[in-house]
Write an enzyme that holds these catalytic residues in place. Structure first.
Site, PDB file in Angstrom:
ATOM      1  N   ARG A  15       0.837  -1.209   0.000  1.00 42.97           N
ATOM      2  CA  ARG A  15       0.000   0.000   0.000  1.00 42.97           C
ATOM      3  C   ARG A  15       0.871   1.257   0.000  1.00 42.97           C
ATOM      4  O   ARG A  15       2.099   1.172  -0.018  1.00 42.97           O
ATOM      5  CB  ARG A  15      -0.959  -0.016   1.198  1.00 42.97           C
ATOM      6  CG  ARG A  15      -0.257   0.031   2.528  1.00 42.97           C
ATOM      7  CD  ARG A  15      -1.264  -0.198   3.631  1.00 42.97           C
ATOM      8  NE  ARG A  15      -0.758   0.303   4.898  1.00 42.97           N
ATOM      9  CZ  ARG A  15      -1.397   0.188   6.057  1.00 42.97           C
ATOM     10  NH1 ARG A  15      -2.569  -0.405   6.104  1.00 42.97           N
ATOM     11  NH2 ARG A  15      -0.884   0.680   7.154  1.00 42.97           N
ATOM     12  N   ASP A  36       6.112  -7.392   1.068  1.00 41.49           N
ATOM     13  CA  ASP A  36       5.460  -6.748   2.213  1.00 41.49           C
ATOM     14  C   ASP A  36       5.099  -7.815   3.223  1.00 41.49           C
ATOM     15  O   ASP A  36       5.041  -9.002   2.890  1.00 41.49           O
ATOM     16  CB  ASP A  36       4.194  -6.003   1.742  1.00 41.49           C
ATOM     17  CG  ASP A  36       3.790  -4.861   2.680  1.00 41.49           C
ATOM     18  OD1 ASP A  36       3.448  -5.155   3.844  1.00 41.49           O
ATOM     19  OD2 ASP A  36       3.840  -3.695   2.251  1.00 41.49           O
ATOM     20  N   ASP A  63       9.372  -9.641   5.876  1.00 39.87           N
ATOM     21  CA  ASP A  63       9.568  -8.732   7.004  1.00 39.87           C
ATOM     22  C   ASP A  63      10.983  -8.188   6.828  1.00 39.87           C
ATOM     23  O   ASP A  63      11.960  -8.924   6.950  1.00 39.87           O
ATOM     24  CB  ASP A  63       9.436  -9.490   8.327  1.00 39.87           C
ATOM     25  CG  ASP A  63       9.823  -8.620   9.525  1.00 39.87           C
ATOM     26  OD1 ASP A  63      10.315  -7.485   9.334  1.00 39.87           O
ATOM     27  OD2 ASP A  63       9.633  -9.082  10.666  1.00 39.87           O
ATOM     28  N   VAL A  64      11.097  -6.903   6.527  1.00 38.97           N
ATOM     29  CA  VAL A  64      12.403  -6.359   6.126  1.00 38.97           C
ATOM     30  C   VAL A  64      13.457  -6.427   7.240  1.00 38.97           C
ATOM     31  O   VAL A  64      14.648  -6.312   6.967  1.00 38.97           O
ATOM     32  CB  VAL A  64      12.298  -4.892   5.624  1.00 38.97           C
ATOM     33  CG1 VAL A  64      11.519  -4.813   4.329  1.00 38.97           C
ATOM     34  CG2 VAL A  64      11.711  -3.968   6.689  1.00 38.97           C
ATOM     35  N   ASN A  90      11.477   0.878   0.662  1.00 42.02           N
ATOM     36  CA  ASN A  90      10.426   1.850   0.996  1.00 42.02           C
ATOM     37  C   ASN A  90       9.726   1.536   2.320  1.00 42.02           C
ATOM     38  O   ASN A  90       9.223   2.452   2.975  1.00 42.02           O
ATOM     39  CB  ASN A  90       9.416   1.859  -0.168  1.00 42.02           C
ATOM     40  CG  ASN A  90       8.050   2.376   0.237  1.00 42.02           C
ATOM     41  OD1 ASN A  90       7.822   3.581   0.281  1.00 42.02           O
ATOM     42  ND2 ASN A  90       7.124   1.467   0.552  1.00 42.02           N
ATOM     43  N   TYR A 155      12.138   7.759  14.847  1.00 41.88           N
ATOM     44  CA  TYR A 155      11.903   7.913  13.396  1.00 41.88           C
ATOM     45  C   TYR A 155      12.995   8.776  12.770  1.00 41.88           C
ATOM     46  O   TYR A 155      13.584   8.415  11.744  1.00 41.88           O
ATOM     47  CB  TYR A 155      10.519   8.530  13.184  1.00 41.88           C
ATOM     48  CG  TYR A 155      10.066   8.573  11.744  1.00 41.88           C
ATOM     49  CD1 TYR A 155       9.674   7.410  11.084  1.00 41.88           C
ATOM     50  CD2 TYR A 155       9.991   9.777  11.048  1.00 41.88           C
ATOM     51  CE1 TYR A 155       9.242   7.447   9.759  1.00 41.88           C
ATOM     52  CE2 TYR A 155       9.555   9.823   9.730  1.00 41.88           C
ATOM     53  CZ  TYR A 155       9.174   8.657   9.090  1.00 41.88           C
ATOM     54  OH  TYR A 155       8.747   8.699   7.775  1.00 41.88           O
ATOM     55  N   LYS A 159      15.797   7.855   9.955  1.00 46.71           N
ATOM     56  CA  LYS A 159      15.782   8.518   8.646  1.00 46.71           C
ATOM     57  C   LYS A 159      17.068   9.314   8.379  1.00 46.71           C
ATOM     58  O   LYS A 159      17.461   9.481   7.217  1.00 46.71           O
ATOM     59  CB  LYS A 159      14.530   9.393   8.516  1.00 46.71           C
ATOM     60  CG  LYS A 159      13.217   8.603   8.532  1.00 46.71           C
ATOM     61  CD  LYS A 159      13.154   7.577   7.401  1.00 46.71           C
ATOM     62  CE  LYS A 159      11.801   6.905   7.288  1.00 46.71           C
ATOM     63  NZ  LYS A 159      11.740   5.928   6.186  1.00 46.71           N
ATOM     64  N   THR A 190      -1.199   8.746   2.868  1.00 50.36           N
ATOM     65  CA  THR A 190      -1.194   7.281   2.944  1.00 50.36           C
ATOM     66  C   THR A 190      -1.739   6.905   4.330  1.00 50.36           C
ATOM     67  O   THR A 190      -2.078   7.791   5.117  1.00 50.36           O
ATOM     68  CB  THR A 190       0.243   6.722   2.837  1.00 50.36           C
ATOM     69  OG1 THR A 190       0.976   7.145   4.001  1.00 50.36           O
ATOM     70  CG2 THR A 190       0.973   7.179   1.581  1.00 50.36           C
ATOM     71  N   THR A 193      -0.199   8.751   7.347  1.00 50.21           N
ATOM     72  CA  THR A 193      -0.606  10.108   7.721  1.00 50.21           C
ATOM     73  C   THR A 193      -2.121  10.223   7.897  1.00 50.21           C
ATOM     74  O   THR A 193      -2.639  11.316   8.113  1.00 50.21           O
ATOM     75  CB  THR A 193      -0.174  11.119   6.630  1.00 50.21           C
ATOM     76  OG1 THR A 193      -0.574  10.607   5.367  1.00 50.21           O
ATOM     77  CG2 THR A 193       1.322  11.342   6.643  1.00 50.21           C
TER      78      THR A 193
HETATM   79  P1  NDP Z   1       2.358   3.057   4.692  1.00 48.28           P
HETATM   80  O1  NDP Z   1       2.219   2.804   6.151  1.00 48.28           O
HETATM   81  O2  NDP Z   1       1.163   3.537   3.928  1.00 48.28           O
HETATM   82  O3  NDP Z   1       2.908   1.749   3.948  1.00 48.28           O
HETATM   83  C1  NDP Z   1       4.058   1.120   4.398  1.00 48.28           C
HETATM   84  C2  NDP Z   1       3.995  -0.352   4.065  1.00 48.28           C
HETATM   85  O4  NDP Z   1       5.200  -0.960   4.576  1.00 48.28           O
HETATM   86  C3  NDP Z   1       2.815  -1.056   4.763  1.00 48.28           C
HETATM   87  O5  NDP Z   1       2.245  -2.023   3.928  1.00 48.28           O
HETATM   88  C4  NDP Z   1       3.521  -1.661   5.961  1.00 48.28           C
HETATM   89  O6  NDP Z   1       2.842  -2.722   6.590  1.00 48.28           O
HETATM   90  C5  NDP Z   1       4.835  -2.105   5.339  1.00 48.28           C
HETATM   91  N1  NDP Z   1       5.810  -2.471   6.361  1.00 48.28           N
HETATM   92  C6  NDP Z   1       6.034  -1.880   7.555  1.00 48.28           C
HETATM   93  N2  NDP Z   1       6.960  -2.550   8.235  1.00 48.28           N
HETATM   94  C7  NDP Z   1       7.351  -3.593   7.458  1.00 48.28           C
HETATM   95  C8  NDP Z   1       8.270  -4.654   7.628  1.00 48.28           C
HETATM   96  N3  NDP Z   1       8.979  -4.813   8.755  1.00 48.28           N
HETATM   97  N4  NDP Z   1       8.431  -5.531   6.612  1.00 48.28           N
HETATM   98  C9  NDP Z   1       7.714  -5.406   5.472  1.00 48.28           C
HETATM   99  N5  NDP Z   1       6.789  -4.441   5.270  1.00 48.28           N
HETATM  100  C10 NDP Z   1       6.626  -3.544   6.253  1.00 48.28           C
HETATM  101  O7  NDP Z   1       3.586   4.088   4.558  1.00 48.28           O
HETATM  102  P2  NDP Z   1       3.931   5.167   3.418  1.00 48.28           P
HETATM  103  O8  NDP Z   1       3.624   4.612   2.082  1.00 48.28           O
HETATM  104  O9  NDP Z   1       3.364   6.471   3.823  1.00 48.28           O
HETATM  105  O10 NDP Z   1       5.520   5.296   3.611  1.00 48.28           O
HETATM  106  C11 NDP Z   1       6.470   4.692   2.744  1.00 48.28           C
HETATM  107  C12 NDP Z   1       7.852   5.225   3.107  1.00 48.28           C
HETATM  108  O11 NDP Z   1       7.874   6.644   2.940  1.00 48.28           O
HETATM  109  C13 NDP Z   1       8.249   4.963   4.565  1.00 48.28           C
HETATM  110  O12 NDP Z   1       9.613   4.639   4.629  1.00 48.28           O
HETATM  111  C14 NDP Z   1       7.988   6.295   5.242  1.00 48.28           C
HETATM  112  O13 NDP Z   1       8.792   6.482   6.389  1.00 48.28           O
HETATM  113  C15 NDP Z   1       8.355   7.260   4.125  1.00 48.28           C
HETATM  114  N6  NDP Z   1       7.743   8.569   4.261  1.00 48.28           N
HETATM  115  C16 NDP Z   1       6.380   8.720   4.254  1.00 48.28           C
HETATM  116  C17 NDP Z   1       5.812   9.975   4.396  1.00 48.28           C
HETATM  117  C18 NDP Z   1       4.339  10.201   4.421  1.00 48.28           C
HETATM  118  O14 NDP Z   1       3.919  11.335   4.685  1.00 48.28           O
HETATM  119  N7  NDP Z   1       3.494   9.204   4.143  1.00 48.28           N
HETATM  120  C19 NDP Z   1       6.663  11.175   4.533  1.00 48.28           C
HETATM  121  C20 NDP Z   1       8.081  10.900   4.531  1.00 48.28           C
HETATM  122  C21 NDP Z   1       8.588   9.645   4.385  1.00 48.28           C
HETATM  123  P3  NDP Z   1       2.039  -2.389   7.970  1.00 48.28           P
HETATM  124  O15 NDP Z   1       0.881  -1.546   7.559  1.00 48.28           O
HETATM  125  O16 NDP Z   1       1.682  -3.733   8.485  1.00 48.28           O
HETATM  126  O17 NDP Z   1       2.997  -1.639   8.869  1.00 48.28           O
END
Ligand code: NDP
Length: 254
Positions: A15, A36, A63-64, A90, A155, A159, A190, A193
């Protein structure tokens, strides 16, 4: 078709920005491994992309923060596509807590996902990339990788760390033809947020103080990921690509 014949593994692709990147990759001709821990959503996206172009996507559970799981995910990608050209680290999580409520377990959980996860990804992908003569690794930082923020000690540490890891990896992997870059998104709409019940106007109001005055859509971040994955970015490595709508330009006069 800016990514024709390329293969990619995108973490956290079930997602959010990861899913938007996977969609854009397939639209540009790539084949993508959606990696994911969210199995149902990841498989659904792979099915959707395969119905658009047969054979364009697989789902691999990952799981990363788990080194063994990385071996499996890269192995499945290699079996399906025969090579790995692009890795997008990501996947990420956020926890907003003041320091007195940030215990070791919470701090380590955030670091293990956001920073250790990318480190393990680089280690798992660099061998297959080197064997093919090169590749592109794209790591996700944040505006909190350039400035601190209340409640975001874990966080922001993760980062900032991503940027140091990426610059070092760029130095070591450049001679192997592997480019390593960082994307720095600003606030993006997303799950990360999401505020329950908020309207579009409320989101734009909350982010209205920044130059572009709105929150980003995930595909606007994905557009930069496509560029860095493509051969158009052939001379780009070790750099930060800020996609923040102007959040970091500075504070307006009081
Ligand atoms: P989302 O929470 O919408 O999506 C992140 C996805 O990563 C989810 O499916 C989540 O699963 C998965 N995930 C989390 N932990 C793991 C893991 N250990 N192994 C595999 N998958 C995992 O996040 P965004 O799309 O918003 O964010 C993507 C990236 O962008 C992140 O690195 C975030 O820090 C960065 N970012 C986002 C911003 C924003 O405003 N959205 C701003 C700045 C940076 P689950 O839902 O189960 O956790």
């Amino acid at each position: 078709m800016r990514l024709e014949d390329k293969t990619a593994l995108v973490t956290g692709a079930a997602r959010g920005i990861g899913a938007a990147s996977a969609r854009r990759f397939v639209a540009e001709g790539a084949r993508v491994a959606i990696a994911d821990r969210r199995i149902e959503e990841g498989e659904a996206l792979a099915n959707e992309l395969n119905s658009e172009r047969a054979g364009s996507a697989i789902f691999t559970e990952l799981d990363v923060s788990n080194e063994e799981a990385w071996k499996n995910a890269v192995g499945q990608t290699m079996s399906a596509f025969g090579k790995l050209d692009v890795l997008v680290n990501n996947a990420g999580i956020i926890r907003v807590t003041p320091l007195e409520k940030t215990d070791l377990a919470l701090f380590q959980k955030v670091l293990n996902t956001n920073l250790v996860g990318a480190f393990l990804g680089i280690r798992a992908a660099m061998g297959p990339m080197e064997a093919r003569g090169g590749g592109s690794i794209i790591n996700f930082s944040s505006v909190q990788g350039l400035e601190g923020r209340e409640g975001m000690s874990a966080y922001a540490a993760s980062k900032f760390g991503i940027r140091g890891l990426s610059k070092t990896a760029a130095i070591e992997l450049g001679p192997k033809g592997i480019r390593v870059n960082v994307v720095i998104p600003g606030p993006t709409r997303t799950k990360m947020t999401e505020r329950k019940g908020w309207t579009d106007e409320q989101y734009n109001e909350a982010y209205g103080g920044y130059p572009l005055g709105r929150i980003a859509e995930a595909r606007e971040i994905a557009n930069v990921v496509v560029f860095l994955a493509s051969d158009e970015a052939s001379f780009c490595t070790g750099a930060d690509y800020i996609v923040d709508g102007g959040v970091l330009v500075g504070k307006p006069r009081a």
